[in-house]
Design a protein around this motif. Structure first.
Motif, short mmCIF file in Angstrom:
data_model
loop_
_atom_site.label_atom_id
_atom_site.label_comp_id
_atom_site.label_asym_id
_atom_site.label_seq_id
_atom_site.Cartn_x
_atom_site.Cartn_y
_atom_site.Cartn_z
N ALA A 149 0.71 -1.25 -0.15
CA ALA A 149 0.20 0.02 0.09
C ALA A 149 0.91 1.14 0.05
O ALA A 149 0.52 2.44 -0.68
CB ALA A 149 -0.97 -0.10 1.31
N ARG A 150 2.16 1.32 0.56
CA ARG A 150 2.87 2.43 0.79
C ARG A 150 3.44 2.63 -0.63
O ARG A 150 3.40 3.83 -0.97
CB ARG A 150 3.94 2.19 1.63
CG ARG A 150 4.65 3.34 2.41
CD ARG A 150 5.56 2.95 3.39
NE ARG A 150 5.60 2.52 4.56
CZ ARG A 150 5.79 1.39 5.31
NH1 ARG A 150 6.26 0.29 4.56
NH2 ARG A 150 5.43 1.24 6.58
N ASP A 151 3.74 1.69 -1.36
CA ASP A 151 4.37 1.72 -2.57
C ASP A 151 3.57 1.86 -3.71
O ASP A 151 3.87 1.99 -4.85
CB ASP A 151 5.47 0.69 -2.93
CG ASP A 151 6.75 0.96 -2.14
OD1 ASP A 151 7.71 1.46 -2.74
OD2 ASP A 151 6.85 0.75 -0.82
N LEU A 152 2.22 1.58 -3.51
CA LEU A 152 1.35 1.61 -4.55
C LEU A 152 0.12 2.51 -4.11
O LEU A 152 -1.18 2.01 -3.89
CB LEU A 152 0.87 0.16 -4.98
CG LEU A 152 1.86 -0.85 -5.28
CD1 LEU A 152 1.57 -2.22 -5.25
CD2 LEU A 152 2.24 -0.43 -7.00
N PRO A 153 0.33 3.57 -3.91
CA PRO A 153 -0.75 4.62 -3.57
C PRO A 153 -1.89 4.92 -4.17
O PRO A 153 -2.86 5.38 -3.75
CB PRO A 153 0.04 5.94 -3.23
CG PRO A 153 1.18 6.01 -4.19
CD PRO A 153 1.63 4.77 -4.28
N GLY A 154 -1.79 4.52 -5.39
CA GLY A 154 -2.98 4.35 -6.49
C GLY A 154 -4.08 3.61 -6.09
O GLY A 154 -5.26 3.73 -6.89
N LEU A 155 -3.62 2.51 -5.42
CA LEU A 155 -4.76 1.37 -5.20
C LEU A 155 -5.14 1.68 -3.81
O LEU A 155 -4.43 2.00 -2.76
CB LEU A 155 -4.06 0.10 -5.31
CG LEU A 155 -3.53 -0.30 -6.99
CD1 LEU A 155 -2.35 -1.37 -7.10
CD2 LEU A 155 -4.67 -0.77 -7.75
N ALA A 156 -6.48 0.70 -3.42
CA ALA A 156 -6.77 0.74 -2.19
C ALA A 156 -6.64 -0.82 -2.01
O ALA A 156 -6.80 -1.82 -2.75
CB ALA A 156 -8.19 1.35 -2.20
N PHE A 157 -6.44 -1.10 -0.76
CA PHE A 157 -6.09 -2.47 -0.33
C PHE A 157 -7.23 -2.87 0.77
O PHE A 157 -7.43 -2.24 1.80
CB PHE A 157 -4.84 -2.76 0.18
CG PHE A 157 -3.65 -2.56 -0.84
CD1 PHE A 157 -3.10 -3.63 -1.51
CD2 PHE A 157 -3.17 -1.41 -1.54
CE1 PHE A 157 -2.17 -3.79 -2.49
CE2 PHE A 157 -2.30 -1.36 -2.38
CZ PHE A 157 -1.91 -2.49 -2.93
N GLN A 158 -7.66 -4.17 0.62
CA GLN A 158 -8.44 -4.98 1.48
C GLN A 158 -7.85 -6.17 1.92
O GLN A 158 -7.82 -6.94 1.61
CB GLN A 158 -9.84 -5.11 0.74
CG GLN A 158 -10.90 -5.92 1.81
CD GLN A 158 -11.25 -5.20 2.87
OE1 GLN A 158 -12.15 -4.26 2.67
NE2 GLN A 158 -10.82 -5.63 4.13
N PRO A 159 -7.16 -5.90 3.33
CA PRO A 159 -6.78 -6.87 3.84
C PRO A 159 -7.81 -8.14 4.33
O PRO A 159 -8.78 -7.67 4.55
CB PRO A 159 -5.71 -6.56 4.97
CG PRO A 159 -6.16 -5.37 5.16
CD PRO A 159 -6.88 -4.80 4.05
N SER A 160 -7.32 -9.58 4.57
CA SER A 160 -8.47 -10.33 5.09
C SER A 160 -7.43 -11.28 5.71
O SER A 160 -6.67 -11.82 5.04
CB SER A 160 -9.59 -10.72 4.00
OG SER A 160 -8.77 -11.71 3.09
N ASP A 161 -8.18 -12.24 6.59
CA ASP A 161 -7.62 -13.61 7.07
C ASP A 161 -8.70 -14.01 7.93
O ASP A 161 -9.48 -13.35 8.53
CB ASP A 161 -6.29 -13.19 8.12
CG ASP A 161 -5.52 -14.67 7.91
OD1 ASP A 161 -4.35 -14.59 7.23
OD2 ASP A 161 -5.80 -15.40 8.88
N PRO A 162 -8.81 -15.28 8.27
CA PRO A 162 -9.89 -15.88 9.13
C PRO A 162 -9.23 -15.90 10.53
O PRO A 162 -10.07 -16.24 11.38
CB PRO A 162 -9.93 -17.55 8.44
CG PRO A 162 -8.61 -17.64 7.91
CD PRO A 162 -8.01 -16.32 7.50
N SER A 163 -7.82 -15.82 10.78
CA SER A 163 -7.61 -15.64 12.03
C SER A 163 -7.74 -14.47 12.75
O SER A 163 -7.21 -13.34 12.62
CB SER A 163 -6.13 -16.15 12.04
OG SER A 163 -5.20 -15.71 13.25
#
Ligand SMILES: C[S@@+](CC[C@H](N)C(=O)[O-])C[C@H]1O[C@@H](n2cnc3c(N)ncnc32)[C@H](O)[C@@H]1O
Length: 201
Positions: A47-61
């Motif tokens: 996210a820091r290096d690709l500021p034009g994108l939005a990121f949606q993290p996920s995990d079941p834990s």
């Protein structure tokens, strides 16, 4: 105050190579869903290096979700959404759409049903032409690509018999069946691969 940040040592070694690979794969703008975010160190770096994108993290834990939130808060990256509880093998996924799906080091460190769910879920949320990016160790043509991967495979299966380094052809078969073209495969450091499938309708 409790610091929930987990640290996965491999992330410091592989995150720049993964970032470089993703620069040629991800769209210039849009939402990137990361499945199996783990500690959250990758999503913060990307996210820091690709500021034009939005990121949606996920995990079941739950521990992973706390760690992702803690890394995002500490890094103050504005383009990362709060993490989602998402188990790849459970349908439907709690997100309707994304412009890319990224999954690093999950398919060999989870039951095969996670790989099945990953391609099925990614096919649901991605539009035509959008990428599903996988990173990790794979067997090719039914054999390990390095002695270190064979030892790694044994250690994974010792930890959990449902885990193990997967045959790239088997994963590609799942993806083809779910409606993806590819794979486009790139060799990565430490005998890992970047594997890109593109959604076709
Ligand atoms: C080896 S860690 C990799 C984490 C991170 N991507 C990395 O490379 O550091 C594997 C991750 O897969 C997640 N995982 C296991 N089964 C899963 C599933 N069915 N759906 C989504 N994630 C899963 C685990 O919770 C864990 O965070």
């Amino acid at each position: 105050m409790t610091d929930h940040r987990l640290h996965a040592p491999a992330t410091s070694r592989n995150r720049d190579a993964i970032l470089d690979a993703l620069r040629g794969v991800l769209p210039a703008a849009g939402l990137v869903l990361e499945v199996a975010s783990g500690s959250g160190e990758h999503v913060v770096h990307l996210a820091r290096d690709l500021p034009g994108l939005a990121f949606q993290p996920s995990d079941p834990s739950p521990e992973a979700l706390l760690s992702v939130s803690a890394w995002v808060e500490a890094a103050r990256v504005p383009n990362v959404r709060p993490p989602l509880a998402l188990d790849a093998s459970e349908a439907p996924w709690p997100i309707a759409s994304a412009d890319a799906v990224v999954c690093i080091n999950m398919v060999h460190i989870a039951p095969w049903s996670a790989a099945e769910g990953l391609v099925r879920g990614a096919a649901e949320v991605l539009p035509d032409g959008a990428p599903l990016y996988l990173y990790g160790a794979f067997r090719r043509g039914g054999v390990h690509t390095a002695a270190s991967n064979e030892a790694f495979d044994r250690s994974l299966r010792d930890r959990d018999p449902r885990w193990g380094v997967r045959d790239l052809e088997a994963v590609a078969g799942l993806a083809r069946h779910a409606g993806f073209a590819g794979p486009v495969v790139t060799g990565m450091p430490a005998n890992n691969l970047s594997v890109v499938f593109r959604r076709v309708r």
